[in-house]
Scaffold this motif. Structure first.
Motif, PDB file in Angstrom:
ATOM      1  N   ASP A 131       0.814  -1.211   0.000  1.00  0.00           N
ATOM      2  CA  ASP A 131       0.000   0.000   0.000  1.00  0.00           C
ATOM      3  C   ASP A 131       0.850   1.265   0.000  1.00  0.00           C
ATOM      4  OD1 ASP A 131       0.540  -1.055   2.697  1.00  0.00           O
ATOM      5  OD2 ASP A 131      -0.352   0.836   3.333  1.00  0.00           O
ATOM      6  N   LEU A 133     -14.834  -6.599  -6.397  1.00  0.00           N
ATOM      7  CA  LEU A 133     -15.659  -5.547  -5.781  1.00  0.00           C
ATOM      8  C   LEU A 133     -16.328  -6.136  -4.552  1.00  0.00           C
ATOM      9  CD1 LEU A 133     -17.360  -4.123  -8.981  1.00  0.00           C
ATOM     10  CD2 LEU A 133     -15.277  -3.356  -7.848  1.00  0.00           C
ATOM     11  N   TYR A 134     -16.356  -5.373  -3.461  1.00  0.00           N
ATOM     12  CA  TYR A 134     -16.957  -5.888  -2.232  1.00  0.00           C
ATOM     13  C   TYR A 134     -18.470  -5.921  -2.376  1.00  0.00           C
ATOM     14  CZ  TYR A 134     -12.299  -4.646  -0.767  1.00  0.00           C
ATOM     15  OH  TYR A 134     -10.944  -4.532  -0.702  1.00  0.00           O
ATOM     16  N   ILE A 138       0.960   2.126  -6.031  1.00  0.00           N
ATOM     17  CA  ILE A 138       0.559   1.287  -7.156  1.00  0.00           C
ATOM     18  C   ILE A 138      -0.857   0.773  -6.904  1.00  0.00           C
ATOM     19  CG2 ILE A 138       1.001  -0.919  -8.301  1.00  0.00           C
ATOM     20  CD1 ILE A 138       3.959  -0.493  -7.819  1.00  0.00           C
ATOM     21  N   LYS A 152      -7.063   6.671  -6.040  1.00  0.00           N
ATOM     22  CA  LYS A 152      -5.871   6.882  -5.216  1.00  0.00           C
ATOM     23  C   LYS A 152      -4.831   7.726  -5.942  1.00  0.00           C
ATOM     24  CE  LYS A 152      -5.553   2.334  -4.629  1.00  0.00           C
ATOM     25  NZ  LYS A 152      -5.112   1.005  -4.180  1.00  0.00           N
ATOM     26  N   PHE A 178     -13.317   3.282  -0.843  1.00  0.00           N
ATOM     27  CA  PHE A 178     -12.826   2.455   0.272  1.00  0.00           C
ATOM     28  C   PHE A 178     -11.409   2.816   0.711  1.00  0.00           C
ATOM     29  CE2 PHE A 178     -11.244  -1.779   1.900  1.00  0.00           C
ATOM     30  CZ  PHE A 178     -11.986  -1.753   3.057  1.00  0.00           C
ATOM     31  N   SER A 179     -10.510   3.011  -0.258  1.00  0.00           N
ATOM     32  CA  SER A 179      -9.119   3.256   0.119  1.00  0.00           C
ATOM     33  C   SER A 179      -8.981   4.592   0.853  1.00  0.00           C
ATOM     34  CB  SER A 179      -8.220   3.225  -1.118  1.00  0.00           C
ATOM     35  OG  SER A 179      -8.608   4.219  -2.028  1.00  0.00           O
ATOM     36  N   ARG A 186     -11.966   2.315  -8.546  1.00  0.00           N
ATOM     37  CA  ARG A 186     -11.368   2.052  -7.242  1.00  0.00           C
ATOM     38  C   ARG A 186      -9.851   2.191  -7.312  1.00  0.00           C
ATOM     39  NH1 ARG A 186     -12.789  -3.526  -4.412  1.00  0.00           N
ATOM     40  NH2 ARG A 186     -11.277  -4.214  -5.950  1.00  0.00           N
ATOM     41  N   LYS A 244      -8.874   7.437   6.569  1.00  0.00           N
ATOM     42  CA  LYS A 244      -9.570   8.406   7.413  1.00  0.00           C
ATOM     43  C   LYS A 244      -9.657   9.789   6.765  1.00  0.00           C
ATOM     44  CE  LYS A 244      -9.480   5.758  11.393  1.00  0.00           C
ATOM     45  NZ  LYS A 244      -9.422   4.462  10.672  1.00  0.00           N
ATOM     46  N   ASP A 268     -11.401   5.969   2.632  1.00  0.00           N
ATOM     47  CA  ASP A 268     -12.048   5.754   3.910  1.00  0.00           C
ATOM     48  C   ASP A 268     -11.071   5.106   4.896  1.00  0.00           C
ATOM     49  OD1 ASP A 268     -14.086   5.817   5.702  1.00  0.00           O
ATOM     50  OD2 ASP A 268     -15.007   3.943   5.023  1.00  0.00           O
ATOM     51  N   LEU A 269     -10.293   4.154   4.412  1.00  0.00           N
ATOM     52  CA  LEU A 269      -9.307   3.495   5.274  1.00  0.00           C
ATOM     53  C   LEU A 269      -8.267   4.484   5.783  1.00  0.00           C
ATOM     54  CD1 LEU A 269      -8.597   0.196   3.313  1.00  0.00           C
ATOM     55  CD2 LEU A 269      -9.823   0.427   5.460  1.00  0.00           C
TER      56      LEU A 269
END
Ligand SMILES: Nc1ncnc2c1ncn2[C@@H]1O[C@H](COP(=O)(O)OP(=O)(O)OP(=O)(O)O)[C@@H](O)[C@H]1O
Ligand SMILES: [Mg+2]
Lengths: 362, 300
Positions: free
Chosen positions: A75, A88-89, A79, A152, A100-101, A148, A106, A103-104
């Motif tokens: 992470d 996909l969840y 990349i 990033k 999601f990334s 997704r 914060k 959110d992780l």
């Protein structure tokens, strides 16, 4: 010279006693669309997963933007990766999947919402943000998976056969969308596929892998025009190149290729005096052979085994002794199997390979 | 082919319905008897319409008998065992699914043996083991417990204590739950976790935000199976518990049935009805998850 975005030197990987990646040296420039191709099991996915950090690297250096990242956690490499299964969840909505990334990490909710909106507009997902993956079509899921990855703002995006779950029509469409995306965002892309049409159409450079080794590494058209060995020659180009076993006969001034099946063709314009008498392989693409009317223009004569009339072109499967050649002729030819046909070859398009299957320079 | 509306077809349909209705009545009869008897002021052995409607039987279960205690004991032990099973089978099922260890297959079939062997046959050695463990626990507790010794041992003892019953109940339910979770995780691609790793999720975040939500239908199915099966277990609490304060519902029911004076059918029916309700509730939940779990893993 700028530093390449990704640089692999002497990279190796074994599973148990099996060397799956056996010393790979390649570079991917910033903003490049690099495609790994090769037959099933050659180690494409493994190499990609090593770049992502999902597999450890047993030997060699993996350098990202000038920094060795062999031991950097996945992470923190900057990349992103799009999986073949999309991954996909199912319990999250499209918006939650894309965000999601963040959110992780914060990131504040408002910021996430803004970023999700930016990405979803780019990918035409704005109307689907509250759906769950199960309520999406294959192409839409694919776009969510890409969303997704790009939210990033990664320096590098890895794709592992992302289009293989889609039907043919959708694949063509997604191919165009991926290219458009690449032009707009200019990320460095490494893309794995075993579909060489995908490789030829999208890549700025192709890495041809075989049994954990790089066979050749160049632009698509270079690979097509100048394959360095019979593997690349047979792998790049569809339908595949004809490869005929034979030998070089002649003397110091003129040489011919003599197929093991008996037919001969002159190797004018090439200085092959040094290989006279040696076993070689002649490579000629189906599009470089054409039927001609008279025997005087022809290089060889063969009997037709199979005719495939596609309208714009006609494929002829022809035989001369033991040798089977595929001919790709322009236009519709009303030929029948069993007939005899005169064939002329484009001598400038000959590829010649030595006994160890490497190209013999012109 | 006969048309849909032909008389013959109609007759077959009618016959099918009649058969089904007869079977249903046959199956339902005990429940109907129980429900009716439990609200009958003068319940008898045979099926009859209540003389007069009353909730006296229920009131007696809770007021005169120790009904609340029995119910609470049952619920506490079975729920604790279920929670234990869910946690262990969740972790264990994941490990068994992802591991490539050579002992994986032998282990999986080995634990199935626990399930296949009749538990009655294992009671004597089980009791021996628990007795030894109980003595050990007693030696640990005695030095500092003083006069609370008995109370503490009722909580943490292995014989005539909650802990022993909970562990034994959970052990009995674990094999099936582990299998359910192992097969469930087999259907969950590794890609989900790897995508989360690339997104920067820590191990705890991966478990909490990805794996548990993905595994929820499986965990629910495993848990409900464990609950229903442990709830119905009679032999283990009978053997392992002797103090009246620790009695569970089935034991209460059994003791009420064995009273020397005449059998009080109304009271028995009321206890039985109370005993049935959690199982029915659990089953109605289970149906939803079972379909999801056994029709093939995670769809996404
Ligand atoms: N975790 C693993 N353990 C052992 N061997 C593995 C593992 N992963 C891959 N391999 C082996 O490594 C080789 C390369 O696998 P890889 O998945 O990289 O191939 P690939 O080129 O992506 O093939 P495909 O086109 O079929 O996806 C294969 O022979 C495979 O069996
Ligand atoms: Mg692969």
């Amino acid at each position: 010279m700028t530093t390449p975005m990704i640089q692999l030197s002497g990279v190796r990987k074994s599973f148990g006693a099996v060397g799956v990646i056996q010393g790979v040296d390649i570079e991917v420039e910033d903003g490049e669309f690099s495609v790994f191709v090769g037959p099933s099991g050659c180690g494409k996915s493994t190499l990609l997963r090593m770049i992502a950090g999902l597999e450890s690297i047993d030997g060699g250096d993996l350098i990202l933007n000038g920094q060795r990242i062999n031991d950097v956690p996945p992470d923190q490499r900057g990349i992103a990766m799009v999986f073949q299964s999309y991954a996909l969840y199912p319990h999250m909505t499209v918006a939650q999947n894309i965000g999601f990334s963040l959110d992780l990490k914060k990131v504040p909710k408002a910021e996430i919402a803004k970023e999700v909106r930016r990405v979803s507009e780019l990918l035409q997902l704005s109307d689907l943000l509250n759906r769950r993956p199960a309520e999406l079509s294959g192409g839409q899921r694919q776009r969510v998976a890409i969303g997704r990855a790009i939210i990033k703002r990664p320096r590098v995006i890895l794709f592992d056969e992302p289009l293989s779950n889609l039907d043919a029509a959708l694949r063509v469409q997604m191919r165009a969308e991926l290219q458009k995306l690449h032009q707009e965002l200019r990320p460095t892309i490494v893309y794995v596929t075993h579909d060489q049409v995908e490789a030829m159409t999208m890549a700025t450079r192709i890495v041809v892998l075989n049994k954990g080794r790089v066979e050749q590494w160049d632009t698509p058209i270079e690979l097509y025009n100048n394959p360095v060995n019979t593997f690349v020659a047979g792998f790049i180009g569809s339908p595949r190149m004809n490869l005929v076993a034979g030998s070089i006969v002649g003397n110091a001034s003129t040489q011919h290729f003599k197929a093991n099946a008996g037919w001969m063709v002159s190797m004018d314009g090439r200085s092959l005096a040094g290989v006279v008498g040696q076993q070689v392989t002649l490579g000629i693409r189906p599009e470089d052979i054409r039927p001609v009317a008279s025997a005087s223009e022809a290089d060889m004569q063969a009997s037709i085994a199979i005719v495939e009339r596609l309208g714009a072109e006609t494929y002829l499967n022809v035989r001369n002794g033991e040798d089977t050649l595929l001919v790709r002729a322009q236009g519709d030819l009303a030929m029948k199997s069993g007939e005899t046909v005169q064939l002329a070859m484009n001598h400038a398009a000959f590829h010649l390979f030595d006994q160890s299957n490497n190209v013999i320079a012109a | 082919m006969a048309g849909v509306n032909s008389p013959r077809q109609g007759a077959y349909t009618a016959l099918a319905y009649v058969t089904l209705i007869v079977i249903s009545i046959f199956c339902l009869l005990p429940f109907i008897w129980m429900a009716l008897a439990s609200v009958d002021s003068n319940a008898q052995l045979f099926l009859k319409w209540p003389d007069s409607w009353t909730f006296d039987n229920y009131i007696r279960v809770f007021a005169e008998e120790n009904g609340v205690r029995w119910f609470a004991n049952s619920l506490f032990t079975v729920l604790s065992a279920t929670i234990l099973v869910v946690i262990i089978s969740g972790l264990g099922g994941y490990a068994l699914s992802r591991s490539k260890a050579w002992w994986k297959q032998p282990f999986l079939y080995g634990i199935l043996l626990i399930r296949v062997l009749p538990s009655t046959a294992l009671l004597v050695p089980l009791y021996k083991i628990l007795l030894t463990a109980n003595n050990g626990m007693g030696a640990l507790v005695r030095p500092w417990a003083g006069e609370n010794y008995r109370a503490i041992m009722q909580m943490v003892g292995f014989i005539d204590g909650y802990l022993g019953l909970i562990i034994v109940l959970a052990t009995g339910q674990l094999p099936l739950a582990l299998w359910i979770m192992k097969v469930f995780f087999d259907g969950v691609p590794k890609d989900y976790e790897e995508a989360a790793i690339l997104d920067g999720a820590t191990l705890v975040q991966r478990i909490r935000r990805v794996l548990i939500p993905l595994a929820l239908p499986g965990l629910a199915a495993a848990g409900l199976f464990a609950f229903m099966s442990a709830w119905g277990d009679f032999l283990l609490p009978l053997i392992l518990l002797s103090s009246p304060e620790l009695q569970t519902l089935p034991i209460g029911l059994f003791r009420a049935f064995l009273r020397i004076n005449e059998i009080d059918y109304g009271l028995l029916a009321a206890i039985a009805t109370i005993y049935l309700i959690p199982a029915v509730i659990a089953f109605s939940f289970a149906r939803r998850f079972l379909v999801q779990t056994f029709s093939g893993g995670v769809k996404g």
